[in-house]
Every structure is written in structure tokens, then in C-alpha cells.
Write a protein that holds these residues in place. Sequence first.
Motif, PDB file in Angstrom:
ATOM      1  N   ASN A  47      -4.501   3.782   7.758  1.00  0.00           N
ATOM      2  CA  ASN A  47      -3.865   2.598   8.186  1.00  0.00           C
ATOM      3  C   ASN A  47      -4.241   2.469   9.656  1.00  0.00           C
ATOM      4  O   ASN A  47      -3.435   3.408  10.599  1.00  0.00           O
ATOM      5  N   TYR A  49      -2.759   1.386  12.865  1.00  0.00           N
ATOM      6  CA  TYR A  49      -1.282   0.765  12.809  1.00  0.00           C
ATOM      7  C   TYR A  49      -1.164  -0.516  13.441  1.00  0.00           C
ATOM      8  O   TYR A  49      -1.881  -0.945  14.588  1.00  0.00           O
ATOM      9  N   ASP A  52       5.649  -0.700  12.547  1.00  0.00           N
ATOM     10  CA  ASP A  52       6.481  -0.015  11.484  1.00  0.00           C
ATOM     11  C   ASP A  52       6.573  -0.504  10.201  1.00  0.00           C
ATOM     12  O   ASP A  52       6.304   0.251   9.192  1.00  0.00           O
ATOM     13  N   ILE A  53       6.904  -1.847  10.251  1.00  0.00           N
ATOM     14  CA  ILE A  53       7.161  -2.510   8.733  1.00  0.00           C
ATOM     15  C   ILE A  53       5.889  -2.232   8.052  1.00  0.00           C
ATOM     16  O   ILE A  53       5.995  -1.761   6.851  1.00  0.00           O
ATOM     17  N   SER A  54       4.763  -2.691   8.285  1.00  0.00           N
ATOM     18  CA  SER A  54       3.787  -2.679   7.649  1.00  0.00           C
ATOM     19  C   SER A  54       3.160  -1.095   7.302  1.00  0.00           C
ATOM     20  O   SER A  54       2.659  -0.828   6.370  1.00  0.00           O
ATOM     21  N   ASN A  55       3.083  -0.291   8.230  1.00  0.00           N
ATOM     22  CA  ASN A  55       2.974   1.027   8.310  1.00  0.00           C
ATOM     23  C   ASN A  55       3.587   1.521   7.019  1.00  0.00           C
ATOM     24  O   ASN A  55       3.041   2.475   6.131  1.00  0.00           O
ATOM     25  N   GLN A  56       4.938   1.306   7.078  1.00  0.00           N
ATOM     26  CA  GLN A  56       5.721   1.992   5.878  1.00  0.00           C
ATOM     27  C   GLN A  56       5.272   1.284   4.791  1.00  0.00           C
ATOM     28  O   GLN A  56       5.434   2.041   3.610  1.00  0.00           O
ATOM     29  N   GLU A  57       5.108   0.070   4.578  1.00  0.00           N
ATOM     30  CA  GLU A  57       4.728  -0.415   3.204  1.00  0.00           C
ATOM     31  C   GLU A  57       3.330   0.038   2.754  1.00  0.00           C
ATOM     32  O   GLU A  57       3.244   0.520   1.707  1.00  0.00           O
ATOM     33  N   GLU A  59       1.952   2.864   3.301  1.00  0.00           N
ATOM     34  CA  GLU A  59       2.304   4.416   3.111  1.00  0.00           C
ATOM     35  C   GLU A  59       2.962   4.620   1.860  1.00  0.00           C
ATOM     36  O   GLU A  59       2.858   5.416   0.891  1.00  0.00           O
ATOM     37  N   SER A  60       3.713   3.794   1.156  1.00  0.00           N
ATOM     38  CA  SER A  60       4.766   3.625   0.159  1.00  0.00           C
ATOM     39  C   SER A  60       3.588   3.486  -1.075  1.00  0.00           C
ATOM     40  O   SER A  60       3.561   3.723  -1.965  1.00  0.00           O
ATOM     41  N   ASN A  63       1.476   6.391  -1.466  1.00  0.00           N
ATOM     42  CA  ASN A  63       2.385   7.497  -2.091  1.00  0.00           C
ATOM     43  C   ASN A  63       2.296   7.123  -3.552  1.00  0.00           C
ATOM     44  O   ASN A  63       2.222   8.105  -4.578  1.00  0.00           O
ATOM     45  N   SER A  71      -1.944   7.246   9.323  1.00  0.00           N
ATOM     46  CA  SER A  71      -1.869   6.468  10.262  1.00  0.00           C
ATOM     47  C   SER A  71      -2.456   6.625  11.504  1.00  0.00           C
ATOM     48  O   SER A  71      -2.076   7.808  12.249  1.00  0.00           O
TER      49      SER A  71
END
Length: 277
Positions: A47, A49, A52-57, A59-60, A63, A71
Motif C-alpha cells: 500500500n 500510504y 490511516d483510514i485507507s491504510n487500515q481498510e 490491510e483489512s 488479511n 505499507s
Amino acid sequence: MKNLVKNNKEQYDFLFVILVYRNGKDLYDFDTSLRQHLSSYQVVVINSYMDDISNQEIESIANDLKYDFISIQNKGYGYGNNKGIRYAMEKYIYKYLIICNADIIIRSFDISKLPRSNAVIGPKITTLNGKAQNPYWAVKNKPMERMIYYGLLKQSRLRMFIAQGCNKVIRELFLMTRRKANLVSKVYGVHGAFVIFTKDVIEKLYPIYDENIFLYYEEAYLANYLQRKGIKGYYYPLIDVLHKEDGSTKGMDIDQHSLASSSFVYYYETYVLGKDK
């Protein structure tokens, strides 16, 4: 399907390195098609970067699909893919490494005639509107490259139109002679949306991409690089993918024309006009 070798590295036939920015939802369609056609593979999602929001999405999603996730700073196509390739080289044993867009759907994956060494391979790539994207350049065409370069410098739409039209005609003539026979053929340049590298090429050439090219025309650079290093390029229609397009740039706050222009001018001045590394 994975196997463990003596050094405890997992071993796969194919490693996919997928660079994403902001949006990873295309990975679900990609994964569905991947599971239908391959068994021995692993996917590494990188990713670039944004926040934070897009990074978490993203990564989810990775996973959820059991993909590896890293990232990195958003420093462009070359930087991101080099980081992903390095990660893959250090963690896995593999036969082929594939640089792949997220917005790809695999429609067939016949590896019966796939070159095993000293090769970079481009499959049949078709867009949603039916446009063929491979081969990117069937043959090396110095006049066409020169016309693109001066067309960009002088902001001449006519020169660009002629150069692009010339390449399209060459591609269609190339495909016309091979379409029925489904022939595997040598070509000069392959499209960057789905590029297959044999393992020996990755090990010989890494870093694969020039990180000064942020985005666009990485195919021109790669074709030139491979030719100088004696690596063979192939068009391989036995693997067929659909490219939904724009998944990698959708939502990016960039001037795409300006970025593409600067990328090609840098490539041409550095690698064609003699300011080589």
C-alpha cells in the motif's frame, strides 16, 4: 498450496506483487479469479500510504484474503514495486514473480508453454471496452519514440496522435498474424498491468524499476532495460486477463498528463539519448 524448504521459506510457483493506492476493493474480484485458476501462489499487497483510514481498510482486505501486507511511503510505481519485490525475494522461494494491478481478473492461465528462464512475459490483456493492451510495443521503434519525445516537448498533439496511431497499427498487425494460432511470440515491450518475470531475471536485474519514474511509461523503461541486459520479452496469449483499468490511479489527485509527460521525457533523455547509468 505451500511447501516448506530447508531454510523454512515457503515455496510457491507464483508470487504476485500488487501495488495499491487508496482503494483495495478490486482485490476481491482478483482473488476470486485467482483461486479459480491457480493453486500454488502467494500475494504480497503493497500500500502506497495515503492516510490511516485507507491504510487500515486495505490491510483489512489483505488479511481477509490471507495476503501479505506492507505499507510504504507513496513514492510512486517503481519505488513501491521494488519494495514489494525485495520483500518477496527475502521471504519466499518461487518460480515466477508477477507484477500485477489490483484491477485484474484472470480468465485463463495455461502455463504449458511458459518460458522458464531469461524471460519477461506479457499475457493477453483486454480492457472492458475490448481494447488489446499487449504487446505494449511489438517491436522497438526508434522513430516512434522520437516522435513521442518531441511531441511532448513541443506539446504537439499531431505528433502524439501519429505516434500512438503507428503503435496501434503495428500491434493490430502483430495480433492479426497470431490470433488464430494463439502463438507465443517474442516482443519488445509488455504492458505493465500484468508482467511475469522468471526468477533468474528478478535475481539478475533487481532493482527492476527506475524509482525516478513515479508513474506512467514504466513499460518503455523496462523494455529498454531488458534489451540492454539480454532478457527476452514474450507475448503469451495462453494466459488471458481482463484489465478493468484505472484502478491504480482512481482517486489520485494528480495531473496525469503532466506526470506521464515528465516520465517519458526522463526515460528518453536518460536511456535513449545516452545519459544512462
